[in-house]
Write a protein that holds these residues in place. Structure first.
Motif, mmCIF file in Angstrom:
data_model
loop_
_atom_site.group_PDB
_atom_site.id
_atom_site.type_symbol
_atom_site.label_atom_id
_atom_site.label_comp_id
_atom_site.label_asym_id
_atom_site.label_seq_id
_atom_site.Cartn_x
_atom_site.Cartn_y
_atom_site.Cartn_z
ATOM 1 N N GLU A 30 11.067 -6.199 17.001
ATOM 2 C CA GLU A 30 10.378 -5.009 17.510
ATOM 3 C C GLU A 30 10.374 -3.772 16.108
ATOM 4 N N ALA A 31 11.459 -3.967 15.311
ATOM 5 C CA ALA A 31 11.449 -3.116 14.148
ATOM 6 C C ALA A 31 10.040 -3.433 13.287
ATOM 7 N N GLN A 32 9.736 -4.651 12.925
ATOM 8 C CA GLN A 32 8.665 -5.151 12.257
ATOM 9 C C GLN A 32 7.314 -4.577 13.020
ATOM 10 N N ASN A 33 7.183 -4.594 14.325
ATOM 11 C CA ASN A 33 6.196 -3.902 15.075
ATOM 12 C C ASN A 33 6.217 -2.468 14.612
ATOM 13 N N LEU A 34 7.010 -1.880 14.690
ATOM 14 C CA LEU A 34 7.073 -0.517 14.233
ATOM 15 C C LEU A 34 6.463 -0.154 13.079
ATOM 16 N N VAL A 35 6.844 -1.151 11.866
ATOM 17 C CA VAL A 35 6.289 -0.801 10.645
ATOM 18 C C VAL A 35 4.970 -1.023 10.556
ATOM 19 N N ASP A 36 4.615 -2.352 11.047
ATOM 20 C CA ASP A 36 3.035 -2.770 10.916
ATOM 21 C C ASP A 36 2.347 -1.752 11.935
ATOM 22 N N CYS A 37 2.535 -1.305 12.950
ATOM 23 C CA CYS A 37 1.682 -0.518 13.732
ATOM 24 C C CYS A 37 1.564 1.043 12.934
ATOM 25 N N ALA A 38 2.664 1.491 12.383
ATOM 26 C CA ALA A 38 2.748 2.581 11.955
ATOM 27 C C ALA A 38 1.856 2.835 10.583
ATOM 28 N N LEU A 39 1.907 1.542 9.761
ATOM 29 C CA LEU A 39 1.037 1.142 8.772
ATOM 30 C C LEU A 39 -0.455 1.203 9.051
ATOM 31 N N THR A 92 0.897 -1.095 -0.079
ATOM 32 C CA THR A 92 -0.024 -0.060 -0.044
ATOM 33 C C THR A 92 1.005 1.201 -0.152
ATOM 34 N N ALA A 93 0.571 2.236 -0.770
ATOM 35 C CA ALA A 93 1.116 3.528 -0.915
ATOM 36 C C ALA A 93 1.317 3.980 0.616
ATOM 37 N N SER A 94 2.652 4.693 0.969
ATOM 38 C CA SER A 94 2.682 4.930 2.321
ATOM 39 C C SER A 94 3.809 6.175 2.491
ATOM 40 N N PRO A 95 3.417 7.311 2.661
ATOM 41 C CA PRO A 95 4.416 8.294 3.009
ATOM 42 C C PRO A 95 5.349 8.071 4.188
ATOM 43 N N ALA A 148 10.857 0.265 2.543
ATOM 44 C CA ALA A 148 9.964 -0.387 1.819
ATOM 45 C C ALA A 148 10.435 -1.896 1.751
ATOM 46 N N ALA A 149 11.675 -2.090 1.291
ATOM 47 C CA ALA A 149 12.211 -3.338 0.793
ATOM 48 C C ALA A 149 12.623 -4.109 1.841
ATOM 49 N N GLN A 150 12.918 -3.438 3.115
ATOM 50 C CA GLN A 150 13.512 -3.920 4.151
ATOM 51 C C GLN A 150 12.063 -4.659 4.695
ATOM 52 N N GLU A 204 -1.723 4.715 9.984
ATOM 53 C CA GLU A 204 -1.776 5.450 8.866
ATOM 54 C C GLU A 204 -3.051 5.119 8.048
ATOM 55 N N GLN A 205 -3.319 3.934 7.718
ATOM 56 C CA GLN A 205 -4.517 3.530 7.063
ATOM 57 C C GLN A 205 -5.635 3.889 7.829
#
Length: 488
Positions: free
Chosen positions: A247-256, A6-9, A18-20, A259-260
């Motif tokens: 924890e890094a994945q938690n950061l990404v998933d929660c932020a997205l 999904t497009a994500s600022p 995004a790739a990571q 955002e959504q």
């Protein structure tokens, strides 16, 4: 799962993220499953060579503190703070002092138990909560230079991290955080895991499993509250926190998810691609002050009622609609900036709900709001929290008494000082009926208590329960599919 396609600022704001993130979403679920499997194994009482060594070491520390019952006292208090009501054998000041001495002498696993107690506002006496407040971010720091050596070992001399403050921002049971700067000038926080921590924690968890098994043989209250189940929960949360990639994945998933959901008033730090390993996590620095200090810092400019409404809306929408939520919303992890927005930090503990669990939680909250005890029990059964053979009529009748107290506002508005008492009574009724608390339910109920503390600090006269009712109604209008799933 929230996908990075999904497009994500937010994602696009950091090159390579995004790739990571796609790599993390592909590879890390297996790491989470392995942590859960390991937690179950460690929480199963057994005697191994390293357990005997740890037990001997623990026994020495206990003897030095003159507190042979300290492990049971500490485990019981931590379990109670997590929603498993089991009173310590001696809940007085002497028991508190013995538990304190064990935490101070025992090392990271015991400091972690102290963190559970420090988050037990409303479920434990205030003096217990206050006595262990230091465990959150005032654990003994690493020796000077140790954190820098760990970072150098992980990233080498060509790292994008060009500066790192030798003085820690905070020190906890798992690691400590330092300020830093990237080559492009971005201010960051560098989180470093304590060396040789995994082996020590594993041995200490096995020791706690033996202590809980012994307690359940000797104390009916420990057995009825499933103290060994709490050790398994403790092991699960701790093992996940040990791997900073999770924890890094938690950061990404929660932020997205935020955002959504359009929660643009919540900021989350981006992890820095190439600077995340199992032992080190580098992420953007977030401005703001703890919500506990916000009234003093911002004064009359702070709109407490608005912040309370936004906080409740954010927790409920991210949890019920997206199945993701920050699992440790104590004051140090919730920052308020000068624009009246939030920044969340420390995503080591994160709740993740599948569709069926979200439906069950929605059904529970709907029944809770309606004062429907039978509906609450039916919803908990979706989590597997009600054991086979439970006396459902007796459990329903006892729970209905508590629901009626809440509906009639017997104790007044459900403000901060009332919510903990209310939840505590509900949980005691459920525990007496054999109720078992899955990890995600523990974290969600803890968030309700954290929200009550947030309300007490920023809008002390607000009726938290009424806010929850109103926002739930708005969410169901906005997302009718959530309500449909709950009633299916």
């Amino acid at each position: 799962m929230v996908h990075t396609a999904t497009a994500s600022p937010w994602i696009d704001g950091r090159p390579g993220l995004a790739a990571q993130a796609r790599i993390w979403q592909t590879t890390l679920p297996a790491v989470r499953r392995r942590a859960h499997t390991d937690a179950v194994a460690l929480a199963t009482p057994r005697v191994w060579t390293d357990t005997i060594g740890s037990l001997a070491s623990t026994s020495w520390r206990i003897a030095g503190a003159a507190a042979p019952d300290a492990p049971l006292v500490l485990l019981s208090a931590a379990a109670t703070a997590s929603g498993l009501p089991v009173a310590p054998p001696d809940a007085g000041r002497g028991a508190l002092r013995r538990a304190e001495r064990l935490v101070q002498a025992g090392g990271p696993a015991y400091i972690k138990l102290g963190q559970f107690i420090a988050s037990g506002q409303g479920l434990l006496p205030d003096e217990w909560v206050e006595a262990f407040a230091w465990c959150r971010d005032e654990a003994p720091p690493l020796r000077p230079g140790v954190a820098a050596r760990v970072v150098a070992d992980e990233f080498g001399p060509s790292s994008e991290l060009v500066e790192m403050d030798p003085e820690p921002l905070a020190a906890g049971s798992i690691g400590q955080a330092h300020r830093g700067v990237l080559r492009d000038g971005t201010p960051v926080v560098v989180k470093v895991r304590r060396p040789r921590l995994r082996r020590r924690l594993r041995a200490d968890i096995e020791t706690l499993a033996l202590a809980s098994a012994l307690a359940e043989r000797l104390h009916p209250a420990a057995r009825s509250a499933n103290l060994s189940g709490f050790v398994e929960l403790f092991a699960h949360l701790t093992l996940e926190e040990l791997d900073f990639r999770l924890e890094a994945q938690n950061l990404v998933d929660c932020a997205l998810a935020f955002e959504q959901a359009g929660l643009d008033y919540v900021r989350v730090p981006r992890p820095i691609p190439g600077l995340v390993t199992e032992r080190v996590l580098v992420m953007e620095h977030m401005d703001g002050v703890s919500y506990a200090h916000a009234p003093a810092v911002y004064g009359a400019e702070l709109d407490g009622e608005r912040l309370v409404e936004l906080a409740i809306r954010g927790v409920l929408e991210s949890t019920l609609v997206h199945g993701l939520f920050h699992g440790d919303l104590h004051a140090g992890n919730v920052l308020v900036d000068d624009g009246g927005n939030f920044a969340l930090v420390d995503f080591g503990i994160c709740g993740r709900l599948d569709v069926a669990q979200r439906a069950g939680l929605v059904a529970f909250l709907a029944a809770f709001a309606a004062g429907d005890a039978a509906g609450q029990i039916a919803a908990m059964a979706r989590f597997g929290a009600i054991p086979d053979g439970a006396d459902l009529p007796a459990l329903t009748a006892a729970l209905q008494e508590e629901a009626d107290r809440l509906e009639q506002r017997v104790d007044g508005a459900v403000t901060f000082d009332r919510l903990g008492q209310t939840l505590g009574r509900v949980l005691r009724v459920l525990a007496a009926g054999g109720f078992r608390m899955p990890k995600e339910l523990v974290l969600f109920f803890k968030n309700l208590l954290y929200l009550s503390g947030f309300t007490a600090g920023l809008a002390p006269d607000a009726d938290l329960f009424r806010h929850v009712e109103t926002i739930l109604g708005e969410l169901w209008e906005k997302h009718p599919e959530v309500l449909e799933a709950a009633t299916a």
